[in-house]
Design a protein around this motif. Structure first.
Motif, PDB file in Angstrom:
ATOM      1  N   SER A 315       0.831  -1.202   0.000  1.00 40.67           N
ATOM      2  CA  SER A 315       0.000   0.000   0.000  1.00 40.67           C
ATOM      3  C   SER A 315       0.864   1.249   0.000  1.00 40.67           C
ATOM      4  CB  SER A 315      -0.918   0.006   1.230  1.00 40.67           C
ATOM      5  OG  SER A 315      -0.153   0.238   2.411  1.00 40.67           O
ATOM      6  N   ASN A 316       0.236   2.393  -0.199  1.00 36.89           N
ATOM      7  CA  ASN A 316       0.976   3.659  -0.198  1.00 36.89           C
ATOM      8  C   ASN A 316       1.576   3.964   1.161  1.00 36.89           C
ATOM      9  OD1 ASN A 316       0.421   4.229  -2.911  1.00 36.89           O
ATOM     10  ND2 ASN A 316      -1.556   5.177  -2.406  1.00 36.89           N
ATOM     11  N   ALA A 317       0.979   3.424   2.230  1.00 36.68           N
ATOM     12  CA  ALA A 317       1.451   3.710   3.587  1.00 36.68           C
ATOM     13  C   ALA A 317       2.564   2.767   4.046  1.00 36.68           C
ATOM     14  CB  ALA A 317       0.281   3.625   4.569  1.00 36.68           C
ATOM     15  N   ASP A 318       2.790   1.681   3.324  1.00 31.94           N
ATOM     16  CA  ASP A 318       3.794   0.700   3.741  1.00 31.94           C
ATOM     17  C   ASP A 318       5.206   1.254   3.574  1.00 31.94           C
ATOM     18  OD1 ASP A 318       2.016  -1.305   4.472  1.00 31.94           O
ATOM     19  OD2 ASP A 318       1.872  -2.071   2.411  1.00 31.94           O
ATOM     20  N   LEU A 319       6.021   1.060   4.610  1.00 33.44           N
ATOM     21  CA  LEU A 319       7.413   1.481   4.564  1.00 33.44           C
ATOM     22  C   LEU A 319       8.318   0.257   4.445  1.00 33.44           C
ATOM     23  CD1 LEU A 319       7.530   4.233   7.346  1.00 33.44           C
ATOM     24  CD2 LEU A 319       7.468   4.558   4.859  1.00 33.44           C
ATOM     25  N   TYR A 320       9.385   0.427   3.682  1.00 34.40           N
ATOM     26  CA  TYR A 320      10.389  -0.618   3.528  1.00 34.40           C
ATOM     27  C   TYR A 320      11.754  -0.041   3.858  1.00 34.40           C
ATOM     28  CZ  TYR A 320       7.007  -3.672   1.256  1.00 34.40           C
ATOM     29  OH  TYR A 320       5.926  -4.476   1.003  1.00 34.40           O
ATOM     30  N   GLU A 321      12.699  -0.935   4.197  1.00 33.15           N
ATOM     31  CA  GLU A 321      14.054  -0.487   4.491  1.00 33.15           C
ATOM     32  C   GLU A 321      15.056  -1.491   3.941  1.00 33.15           C
ATOM     33  OE1 GLU A 321      14.521  -0.267   8.699  1.00 33.15           O
ATOM     34  OE2 GLU A 321      14.199  -2.419   9.024  1.00 33.15           O
ATOM     35  N   ARG A 322      16.237  -0.994   3.669  1.00 33.87           N
ATOM     36  CA  ARG A 322      17.331  -1.851   3.221  1.00 33.87           C
ATOM     37  C   ARG A 322      17.681  -2.842   4.328  1.00 33.87           C
ATOM     38  NH1 ARG A 322      23.207   0.571   1.382  1.00 33.87           N
ATOM     39  NH2 ARG A 322      24.397  -1.371   1.450  1.00 33.87           N
ATOM     40  N   ARG A 323      17.914  -4.101   3.964  1.00 32.14           N
ATOM     41  CA  ARG A 323      18.263  -5.105   4.960  1.00 32.14           C
ATOM     42  C   ARG A 323      19.639  -4.805   5.558  1.00 32.14           C
ATOM     43  NH1 ARG A 323      15.535 -10.156   5.282  1.00 32.14           N
ATOM     44  NH2 ARG A 323      13.881 -10.406   3.718  1.00 32.14           N
ATOM     45  N   PRO A 324      19.828  -5.101   6.851  1.00 28.33           N
ATOM     46  CA  PRO A 324      21.130  -4.865   7.491  1.00 28.33           C
ATOM     47  C   PRO A 324      22.234  -5.680   6.807  1.00 28.33           C
ATOM     48  CG  PRO A 324      19.431  -5.288   9.137  1.00 28.33           C
ATOM     49  CD  PRO A 324      18.822  -5.602   7.805  1.00 28.33           C
ATOM     50  N   SER A 325      23.401  -5.103   6.755  1.00 27.34           N
ATOM     51  CA  SER A 325      24.603  -5.770   6.211  1.00 27.34           C
ATOM     52  C   SER A 325      24.449  -6.185   4.764  1.00 27.34           C
ATOM     53  CB  SER A 325      24.968  -6.995   7.055  1.00 27.34           C
ATOM     54  OG  SER A 325      25.207  -6.630   8.397  1.00 27.34           O
ATOM     55  N   LEU A 326      23.550  -5.530   4.045  1.00 25.93           N
ATOM     56  CA  LEU A 326      23.391  -5.822   2.630  1.00 25.93           C
ATOM     57  C   LEU A 326      24.455  -5.086   1.826  1.00 25.93           C
ATOM     58  CD1 LEU A 326      21.738  -6.942   0.193  1.00 25.93           C
ATOM     59  CD2 LEU A 326      20.494  -4.756   0.254  1.00 25.93           C
ATOM     60  N   GLN A 327      25.187  -5.811   1.007  1.00 29.47           N
ATOM     61  CA  GLN A 327      26.203  -5.209   0.153  1.00 29.47           C
ATOM     62  C   GLN A 327      25.644  -5.137  -1.261  1.00 29.47           C
ATOM     63  OE1 GLN A 327      29.784  -5.203   1.486  1.00 29.47           O
ATOM     64  NE2 GLN A 327      30.325  -3.761  -0.096  1.00 29.47           N
ATOM     65  N   VAL A 328      25.512  -3.944  -1.786  1.00 25.29           N
ATOM     66  CA  VAL A 328      25.006  -3.755  -3.145  1.00 25.29           C
ATOM     67  C   VAL A 328      25.786  -2.649  -3.835  1.00 25.29           C
ATOM     68  CG1 VAL A 328      22.663  -4.527  -2.609  1.00 25.29           C
ATOM     69  CG2 VAL A 328      23.242  -2.101  -2.410  1.00 25.29           C
ATOM     70  N   LEU A 329      25.730  -2.638  -5.156  1.00 26.21           N
ATOM     71  CA  LEU A 329      26.234  -1.544  -5.967  1.00 26.21           C
ATOM     72  C   LEU A 329      25.097  -1.065  -6.842  1.00 26.21           C
ATOM     73  CD1 LEU A 329      29.603  -3.153  -7.188  1.00 26.21           C
ATOM     74  CD2 LEU A 329      29.321  -1.534  -5.318  1.00 26.21           C
ATOM     75  N   LEU A 330      24.977   0.232  -7.012  1.00 24.23           N
ATOM     76  CA  LEU A 330      23.961   0.804  -7.873  1.00 24.23           C
ATOM     77  C   LEU A 330      24.649   1.504  -9.031  1.00 24.23           C
ATOM     78  CD1 LEU A 330      20.706   2.555  -6.809  1.00 24.23           C
ATOM     79  CD2 LEU A 330      22.128   3.580  -8.573  1.00 24.23           C
ATOM     80  N   ARG A 331      24.341   1.051 -10.240  1.00 21.32           N
ATOM     81  CA  ARG A 331      24.955   1.631 -11.438  1.00 21.32           C
ATOM     82  C   ARG A 331      23.845   2.155 -12.346  1.00 21.32           C
ATOM     83  NH1 ARG A 331      29.343  -3.266 -12.539  1.00 21.32           N
ATOM     84  NH2 ARG A 331      30.799  -2.645 -10.886  1.00 21.32           N
ATOM     85  N   HIS A 332      24.112   3.257 -12.999  1.00 20.81           N
ATOM     86  CA  HIS A 332      23.068   3.829 -13.844  1.00 20.81           C
ATOM     87  C   HIS A 332      23.680   4.635 -14.977  1.00 20.81           C
ATOM     88  CE1 HIS A 332      23.684   7.811 -11.876  1.00 20.81           C
ATOM     89  NE2 HIS A 332      23.890   7.088 -10.788  1.00 20.81           N
ATOM     90  N   ASP A 333      22.935   4.709 -16.085  1.00 18.32           N
ATOM     91  CA  ASP A 333      23.281   5.569 -17.209  1.00 18.32           C
ATOM     92  C   ASP A 333      21.989   6.147 -17.756  1.00 18.32           C
ATOM     93  OD1 ASP A 333      22.112   3.505 -18.663  1.00 18.32           O
ATOM     94  OD2 ASP A 333      24.031   2.651 -19.284  1.00 18.32           O
ATOM     95  N   ASP A 334      22.006   6.628 -18.973  1.00 20.43           N
ATOM     96  CA  ASP A 334      20.827   7.301 -19.532  1.00 20.43           C
ATOM     97  C   ASP A 334      19.726   6.336 -19.940  1.00 20.43           C
ATOM     98  OD1 ASP A 334      22.038   9.742 -19.177  1.00 20.43           O
ATOM     99  OD2 ASP A 334      22.902   9.798 -21.201  1.00 20.43           O
ATOM    100  N   SER A 335      20.006   5.038 -19.931  1.00 23.20           N
ATOM    101  CA  SER A 335      19.016   4.084 -20.418  1.00 23.20           C
ATOM    102  C   SER A 335      18.406   3.201 -19.337  1.00 23.20           C
ATOM    103  CB  SER A 335      19.637   3.186 -21.496  1.00 23.20           C
ATOM    104  OG  SER A 335      20.720   2.427 -20.960  1.00 23.20           O
TER     105      SER A 335
END
Length: 396
Positions: A315-335
């Protein structure tokens, strides 16, 4: 692609009053660190003898998951296994009564608490972390003097062990460059002390050591091993990367190079020239980016609760959070936007970038953070993050 990443700290629980800066400058890969915390219950939440009893008596024990050791007299694997290789649980208990150490190998793969503990260290140290558990009966010694080919933290959960530390016959041995009895001499005794329940001991690879249980109760400790990537690994990958672009590195060695009359001087001249070209052409950033992504993808995802969440609406009211000790990389370009995470890559539309950045920042977020996406795609994005173990629902 632009790249963002985040890590969390978890080392202080082990080393206590020793600062992380002091640990890495004065101890890491150099010398042992004995951390006496004076709190017998410090690590009790990780494991207990009752849990070991449960594993041996009631779980599906794979042959590789359990082994036993005794310094004298030695114990053979056939002493506690059936002819088909399966574990003889009764024999395990009986040999423990007779002084043999029970070893549960890679228990973090089967125990959720140890898995979270190892994952938290991986998050900080950027290396694979494993845990082997040792339960030694009173007055016994599992192994003779030896060294390990990887750094370890000895986490004393209950009971006590007397440790003896010697010299380092090999300085930071390479993986697989293991101890050989009769070849590697322990040298002189450098330290001897008692590791009590709640204490921790860091031992760098190559340092000779042995230990025996002390007192009237069994000793239970977790050997937390750090499986690191070394500079040599990075350099080898860099050479391979250069070779993909420079055909000179892919040419064969000159015909007859192994003959005793071959002109070695000319061969060395070519070698020096290639080394010079490698130094000029090696792309450090590209290789480091590859190592980072490989490390993250090889981690095990944390999926506890994901199946339960999959049956609930978003729902719109539901909140989420990143899991503890999660290792991620976020990569982005124009596409597109790509999240490199445990298990592989997840691809998103470029409009999801603001919401994914909010997720990466670690603060609670909701569908509203994906305002650039259509309503249906907002829900689908959060469901995908949840399904692959990247986020969890915040209790309200």
């Amino acid at each position: 692609m632009a790249e963002e990443h985040g890590i969390r700290d978890s080392l202080s629980w082990l080393i206590g009053s020793t600062s992380k800066t002091e640990f890495f400058e004065s101890y890491h890969e150099q010398r042992a660190l004995h951390c006496g915390h004076g709190d017998a219950a410090r690590f009790a939440e990780l494991l207990g003898i009752g849990r070991i009893d449960e594993i041996i008596s009631s779980t599906d024990l794979k042959p590789a998951s359990l082994s036993m050791a005794r310094s004298q007299p030695p114990i053979k694997r056939s002493n506690y296994t059936f002819s088909n290789g399966n574990i003889d649980r009764g024999a395990v208990i009986r040999h423990f009564q007779c002084g043999a150490t029970i070893i549960l190998n890679q228990l973090h793969l089967a125990d959720a608490r140890l898995a979270r503990f190892c994952r938290s260290l991986e998050d900080l140290l950027s290396c694979r972390v494993q845990s082997n558990v040792y339960l030694t009966p009173p007055g016994s010694q599992g192994f003779g003097t030896h060294y390990d080919d990887h750094d370890v933290f000895i986490v004393q959960v209950s009971g006590a062990k007397k440790w003896r530390l010697y010299e380092r016959p090999v300085d930071n041995p390479y993986s697989g460059e293991g101890f050989k009895a009769g070849v590697h001499d322990p040298g002189k005794l450098e330290q001897e002390f008692l590791l009590q329940a709640g204490d921790c001991l860091y031992i760098p690879r190559g340092l000779m050591h042995d230990a025996s249980s002390h007192g009237d109760e069994p000793s239970l400790h977790i050997t937390t091993g750090l499986i690191v990537r070394k500079w040599a690994d990075l350099m080898l990958e860099a050479v391979s990367e250069v070779a993909l672009r420079n055909p000179k590195f892919r040419r064969s060695l000159p015909a007859g190079f192994a003959r005793p009359d071959f002109d070695e001087e000319s061969l060395e001249e070519q070698f020096r020239e290639l080394a010079k070209e490698f130094a000029e052409q090696a792309d450090f950033s590209e290789v480091l980016s590859f190592f980072r992504a490989s490390f993250v993808r090889e981690r095990r995802p944390e999926l506890q609760g994901a199946l339960v969440d999959a049956s609930l609406p978003v729902s719109n009211a539901d909140l989420y959070e990143r899991r503890p000790s999660l290792q991620v990389l976020l990569r982005h370009d124009d596409s597109e936007v790509v999240i490199v995470c445990p298990g592989g890559n997840i691809h998103f539309e470029k409009e999801a970038l603001p919401g994914l950045q909010a997720f990466l920042a670690g603060e609670p977020f909701s569908k509203a953070d994906f305002s650039d996406l259509e309503e249906e795609k907002r829900t689908e994005t959060i469901r995908r993050l949840s399904a692959f173990g990247l986020v969890r629902r915040v209790s309200q």
